[in-house]
Write a protein that holds these residues in place. Structure first.
Motif, PDB file in Angstrom:
ATOM      1  N   VAL A 208       0.818  -1.207   0.000  1.00 24.87           N
ATOM      2  CA  VAL A 208       0.000   0.000   0.000  1.00 24.87           C
ATOM      3  C   VAL A 208       0.856   1.262   0.000  1.00 24.87           C
ATOM      4  CG1 VAL A 208      -1.929  -1.131   1.135  1.00 24.87           C
ATOM      5  CG2 VAL A 208      -0.161  -0.026   2.513  1.00 24.87           C
ATOM      6  N   ALA A 209       0.211   2.366  -0.356  1.00 23.97           N
ATOM      7  CA  ALA A 209       0.842   3.680  -0.359  1.00 23.97           C
ATOM      8  C   ALA A 209       0.138   4.578   0.654  1.00 23.97           C
ATOM      9  CB  ALA A 209       0.752   4.301  -1.752  1.00 23.97           C
ATOM     10  N   ALA A 210       0.814   5.607   1.084  1.00 31.42           N
ATOM     11  CA  ALA A 210       0.201   6.582   1.987  1.00 31.42           C
ATOM     12  C   ALA A 210      -0.665   7.533   1.171  1.00 31.42           C
ATOM     13  CB  ALA A 210       1.275   7.367   2.728  1.00 31.42           C
ATOM     14  N   ALA A 211      -1.954   7.562   1.455  1.00 29.13           N
ATOM     15  CA  ALA A 211      -2.857   8.483   0.771  1.00 29.13           C
ATOM     16  C   ALA A 211      -2.706   9.884   1.350  1.00 29.13           C
ATOM     17  CB  ALA A 211      -4.296   8.009   0.910  1.00 29.13           C
TER      18      ALA A 211
ATOM     19  N   LYS B 282       2.332  17.396  -1.969  1.00 28.76           N
ATOM     20  CA  LYS B 282       1.085  16.982  -2.598  1.00 28.76           C
ATOM     21  C   LYS B 282       1.250  16.506  -4.030  1.00 28.76           C
ATOM     22  CE  LYS B 282      -3.700  18.438  -3.280  1.00 28.76           C
ATOM     23  NZ  LYS B 282      -4.695  19.520  -3.098  1.00 28.76           N
ATOM     24  N   ARG B 283       2.095  17.156  -4.810  1.00 29.16           N
ATOM     25  CA  ARG B 283       2.203  16.764  -6.221  1.00 29.16           C
ATOM     26  C   ARG B 283       2.784  15.371  -6.381  1.00 29.16           C
ATOM     27  NH1 ARG B 283       5.696  21.370  -8.486  1.00 29.16           N
ATOM     28  NH2 ARG B 283       4.924  22.352  -6.587  1.00 29.16           N
ATOM     29  N   ASN B 284       3.468  14.881  -5.338  1.00 25.51           N
ATOM     30  CA  ASN B 284       4.036  13.533  -5.379  1.00 25.51           C
ATOM     31  C   ASN B 284       3.405  12.620  -4.335  1.00 25.51           C
ATOM     32  OD1 ASN B 284       6.246  13.378  -7.450  1.00 25.51           O
ATOM     33  ND2 ASN B 284       6.861  15.244  -6.371  1.00 25.51           N
ATOM     34  N   SER B 285       2.143  12.881  -4.019  1.00 25.83           N
ATOM     35  CA  SER B 285       1.407  12.052  -3.080  1.00 25.83           C
ATOM     36  C   SER B 285       0.273  11.334  -3.796  1.00 25.83           C
ATOM     37  CB  SER B 285       0.832  12.905  -1.937  1.00 25.83           C
ATOM     38  OG  SER B 285       1.856  13.462  -1.146  1.00 25.83           O
ATOM     39  N   ALA B 286      -0.172  10.233  -3.219  1.00 29.56           N
ATOM     40  CA  ALA B 286      -1.290   9.477  -3.779  1.00 29.56           C
ATOM     41  C   ALA B 286      -2.600  10.100  -3.313  1.00 29.56           C
ATOM     42  CB  ALA B 286      -1.216   8.025  -3.324  1.00 29.56           C
TER      43      ALA B 286
ATOM     44  N   CYS C 182      -7.892   7.872  -7.330  1.00 27.93           N
ATOM     45  CA  CYS C 182      -7.078   8.068  -8.532  1.00 27.93           C
ATOM     46  C   CYS C 182      -6.303   6.810  -8.919  1.00 27.93           C
ATOM     47  CB  CYS C 182      -6.125   9.247  -8.343  1.00 27.93           C
ATOM     48  SG  CYS C 182      -6.954  10.848  -8.240  1.00 27.93           S
ATOM     49  N   GLY C 183      -6.670   5.676  -8.335  1.00 27.39           N
ATOM     50  CA  GLY C 183      -6.054   4.413  -8.715  1.00 27.39           C
ATOM     51  C   GLY C 183      -4.849   4.052  -7.872  1.00 27.39           C
ATOM     52  N   PRO C 184      -4.273   2.864  -8.127  1.00 28.57           N
ATOM     53  CA  PRO C 184      -3.107   2.425  -7.369  1.00 28.57           C
ATOM     54  C   PRO C 184      -1.924   3.356  -7.589  1.00 28.57           C
ATOM     55  CG  PRO C 184      -3.398   1.051  -9.309  1.00 28.57           C
ATOM     56  CD  PRO C 184      -4.626   1.909  -9.199  1.00 28.57           C
ATOM     57  N   ALA C 185      -1.084   3.439  -6.574  1.00 29.36           N
ATOM     58  CA  ALA C 185       0.093   4.296  -6.642  1.00 29.36           C
ATOM     59  C   ALA C 185       1.325   3.460  -6.950  1.00 29.36           C
ATOM     60  CB  ALA C 185       0.285   5.036  -5.319  1.00 29.36           C
ATOM     61  N   ILE C 186       2.065   3.879  -7.969  1.00 27.90           N
ATOM     62  CA  ILE C 186       3.352   3.262  -8.278  1.00 27.90           C
ATOM     63  C   ILE C 186       4.439   4.085  -7.601  1.00 27.90           C
ATOM     64  CG2 ILE C 186       5.019   2.704 -10.079  1.00 27.90           C
ATOM     65  CD1 ILE C 186       2.725   2.219 -11.974  1.00 27.90           C
ATOM     66  N   ALA C 187       5.272   3.415  -6.824  1.00 28.23           N
ATOM     67  CA  ALA C 187       6.387   4.081  -6.149  1.00 28.23           C
ATOM     68  C   ALA C 187       7.688   3.573  -6.766  1.00 28.23           C
ATOM     69  CB  ALA C 187       6.358   3.806  -4.654  1.00 28.23           C
TER      70      ALA C 187
ATOM     71  N   TRP D  70      -4.070   4.860 -12.892  1.00 27.45           N
ATOM     72  CA  TRP D  70      -3.000   4.730 -11.909  1.00 27.45           C
ATOM     73  C   TRP D  70      -2.323   6.070 -11.704  1.00 27.45           C
ATOM     74  CZ3 TRP D  70       2.094   5.662 -13.530  1.00 27.45           C
ATOM     75  CH2 TRP D  70       2.295   5.711 -14.912  1.00 27.45           C
ATOM     76  N   GLN D  71      -1.471   6.146 -10.689  1.00 26.76           N
ATOM     77  CA  GLN D  71      -0.765   7.373 -10.348  1.00 26.76           C
ATOM     78  C   GLN D  71       0.599   7.026  -9.776  1.00 26.76           C
ATOM     79  OE1 GLN D  71      -2.625   9.360  -6.854  1.00 26.76           O
ATOM     80  NE2 GLN D  71      -3.777   7.460  -6.531  1.00 26.76           N
ATOM     81  N   THR D  72       1.458   8.010  -9.652  1.00 29.40           N
ATOM     82  CA  THR D  72       2.733   7.807  -8.971  1.00 29.40           C
ATOM     83  C   THR D  72       2.675   8.503  -7.616  1.00 29.40           C
ATOM     84  OG1 THR D  72       3.716   9.759  -9.996  1.00 29.40           O
ATOM     85  CG2 THR D  72       4.055   7.645 -11.105  1.00 29.40           C
ATOM     86  N   ALA D  73       3.498   8.022  -6.693  1.00 29.44           N
ATOM     87  CA  ALA D  73       3.476   8.614  -5.352  1.00 29.44           C
ATOM     88  C   ALA D  73       4.718   8.217  -4.579  1.00 29.44           C
ATOM     89  CB  ALA D  73       2.234   8.165  -4.592  1.00 29.44           C
ATOM     90  N   GLU D  74       5.019   8.998  -3.563  1.00 30.26           N
ATOM     91  CA  GLU D  74       6.007   8.616  -2.567  1.00 30.26           C
ATOM     92  C   GLU D  74       5.369   8.776  -1.196  1.00 30.26           C
ATOM     93  OE1 GLU D  74       8.662  12.671  -2.101  1.00 30.26           O
ATOM     94  OE2 GLU D  74       9.186  11.277  -3.708  1.00 30.26           O
ATOM     95  N   LEU D  75       6.080   8.378  -0.129  1.00 29.46           N
ATOM     96  CA  LEU D  75       5.445   8.255   1.179  1.00 29.46           C
ATOM     97  C   LEU D  75       5.100   9.595   1.820  1.00 29.46           C
ATOM     98  CD1 LEU D  75       4.462   6.166   3.182  1.00 29.46           C
ATOM     99  CD2 LEU D  75       6.715   6.147   4.227  1.00 29.46           C
ATOM    100  N   GLY D  76       5.913  10.599   1.622  1.00 24.79           N
ATOM    101  CA  GLY D  76       5.665  11.901   2.234  1.00 24.79           C
ATOM    102  C   GLY D  76       6.830  12.821   1.952  1.00 24.79           C
ATOM    103  N   LYS D  77       6.914  13.911   2.687  1.00 24.20           N
ATOM    104  CA  LYS D  77       8.034  14.831   2.499  1.00 24.20           C
ATOM    105  C   LYS D  77       9.362  14.121   2.765  1.00 24.20           C
ATOM    106  CE  LYS D  77       5.813  19.298   3.231  1.00 24.20           C
ATOM    107  NZ  LYS D  77       5.732  20.511   4.070  1.00 24.20           N
TER     108      LYS D  77
END
Length: 470
Positions: free
Chosen positions: A349-352, A363-367, A371-376, A409-416
């Motif tokens: 899972v990813a951090a929403a 925010k621009r790099n958050s899930a 918006c679908g599953p997050a690819i990290a 799908w979307q891209t994301a990272e955990l946080g700052k």
């Protein structure tokens, strides 16, 4: 309506914008998402420990025609098999018709979740109340576990070798357990402490009973530790347990509440253990629904991810490599070539992004939910410590798979960057020379006793694994 300008058209072509399922999916597709969530919720409520998750998953696999496999059994194209690793991890395999040296498509999730485990000598009595002592498992915020109804789940291996399943707190009429907390009138000193220090690990003691043992004549027993004796007498009558049997037990304290719809619109699901059973279920059902297909596909449901993936049921165990070698030899391939040409989705899972706490997210790099599953592409902490960091080529290959099947799908990272971080099983699989990338459902309140996900994200993640299996 005025025609769009060149700049407007160019912007649409060149800029990236996350798409919300409600904006791009039809009413029928959104209904399918809600329908799929019903089966997931039912499975999740059966799967509150890793052992229970494996049992619930095996039930699904058997219904889909999968047969039990043991290391050393022969395999052939078209076989659909599963292997249970010591009751706490699971491998499900669909053998494809293409040459095995083209590689295996692997989706690896985990089915353990943060919880409280009983210590090996857990039972004690203090001033008229009997308690179990616990040791928390994984990354918990201790204050979240106080003053909520709790259940006891697990197994005990008795002195004679018999294994007894224990489950108290979930069924109608069952008692529940809890951790008490201070009343606000007396919490001045506690309130002055930092949040992480106000509750201690040694203070997470579970209230088990409060009455002394009563003899047959109705009098209070003259024996010492009267409440402790009440607890042991009840457990012994129900399960045949003595206090020494706790030393050969795996007993966990988990939240009582089953999954439930969250919000008036019912588009969110709250429950215990979305991390990471939501990826386990979506990967497993996608595998089972792909009855045809050229590729050999493996779904791994691992244990011990929350504590580092160590041990005989964790992702660092050699069993994955052993199975790849078994499959390769059965189908006339070189295991090294098979590993080199395989690919893995580390399904975690990813951090929403949580609008209540924007200060910890970029925010621009958050899930975002819906918006679908997050690819990290990478995980880790701060300077990418402990990350797999997938290559651009792997990222591009997964993009093509998902886009080719129309997955949202979307891209994301955990946080700052300097806020914290975390890891997955990805790096352990990549260590086998298997290109690996992380993908999973965005979760609100991750690691809490009651986590929240989107039904739209749940379904899009299933579609992502379906595309991967194809």
């Amino acid at each position: 309506m005025a025609e769009k300008t060149k700049g407007q058209l160019l912007r649409e072509e060149l800029f990236y914008k996350k798409k919300n399922a409600f904006e791009v999916r039809s009413a029928d597709e959104m209904k399918a998402a809600k329908d799929y969530a019903v089966g997931y919720a039912e499975w999740l409520d059966k799967a509150k420990t890793e052992r229970e998750a494996v049992l619930a998953s095996v039930e699904l696999l058997r219904e889909a025609g999968y047969k039990e496999y043991h290391v050393g059994d022969k395999l052939a194209a078209g076989d659909r098999v599963y292997l249970v690793n010591r009751g706490k991890a699971l491998f499900a395999i669909k053998v494809g018709v293409e040459p095995i040296e083209k590689g295996i498509r692997i989706a690896a999730a985990h089915v353990d979740s943060p919880r409280l485990d009983l210590k090996q000598h857990p039972l004690f009595e203090n001033d008229g109340i009997g308690y179990f002592k616990t040791h928390y498992y994984g990354g918990v915020r201790k204050y979240q576990w106080a003053t909520i109804p709790l259940a006891l789940h697990g197994v005990v291996v008795l002195k004679g070798g018999e294994t007894v399943d224990v489950k108290i707190g979930d069924e109608a009429g069952d008692p529940v357990f809890c951790i008490t907390d201070l009343l606000p009138h007396l919490a001045k000193d506690q309130d002055a402490k930092p949040l992480g220090a106000a509750f201690t690990g040694e203070g997470l003691n579970i209230v088990m009973a409060s009455s002394p043992y009563i003899e047959e004549d109705g009098t209070v027993t003259p024996a010492d530790e009267k409440v402790k004796l009440t607890i042991m007498a009840i457990l012994n009558e129900k399960y045949g347990i003595t206090e020494t049997d706790f030393m050969s037990a795996e007993l966990s304290i988990i939240p009582v509440q089953n999954s439930a719809d969250v919000g008036l619109d019912r588009w969110l699901i709250g429950g215990y253990g979305h991390d990471d059973r939501v990826c386990a279920y979506t990967a497993l059902t996608a595998l089972m629904d792909n009855t045809e297909g050229e590729h050999t596909v493996m779904v791994v449901l691992a244990d011990k991810e929350e504590t580092g993936s160590n041990g005989i049921t964790g992702m660092q165990c050699r069993l994955l490599a052993d199975l790849i070698e078994e499959i390769a030899h059965n189908l006339g391939g070189n295991p090294n070539t098979v590993r080199h040409n395989s690919i893995c989705l580390s399904a975690d899972v990813a951090a929403a992004y949580d609008p209540n706490y924007p200060e910890v997210y970029e925010k621009r790099n958050s899930a975002l939910i819906h918006c679908g599953p997050a690819i990290a592409k990478y995980t880790g902490a701060r300077g990418k410590g402990g990350t797999n960091d997938a290559s651009a080529e792997v990222m591009a290959e997964v993009r093509r798979m998902l886009d080719g099947q129309g997955v949202l799908w979307q891209t994301a990272e955990l946080g700052k960057v300097d806020q914290g971080g975390g890891g997955t099983v990805a790096m352990y699989i990549a260590n086998h020379n298997i290109p690996t990338i992380d993908i999973g459902v965005p979760v609100l309140s991750m690691h809490a006793p009651f986590e929240v996900i989107s039904k739209a994200d749940l379904y899009e993640t299933y579609k992502a694994f379906d595309a991967f299996c194809k």
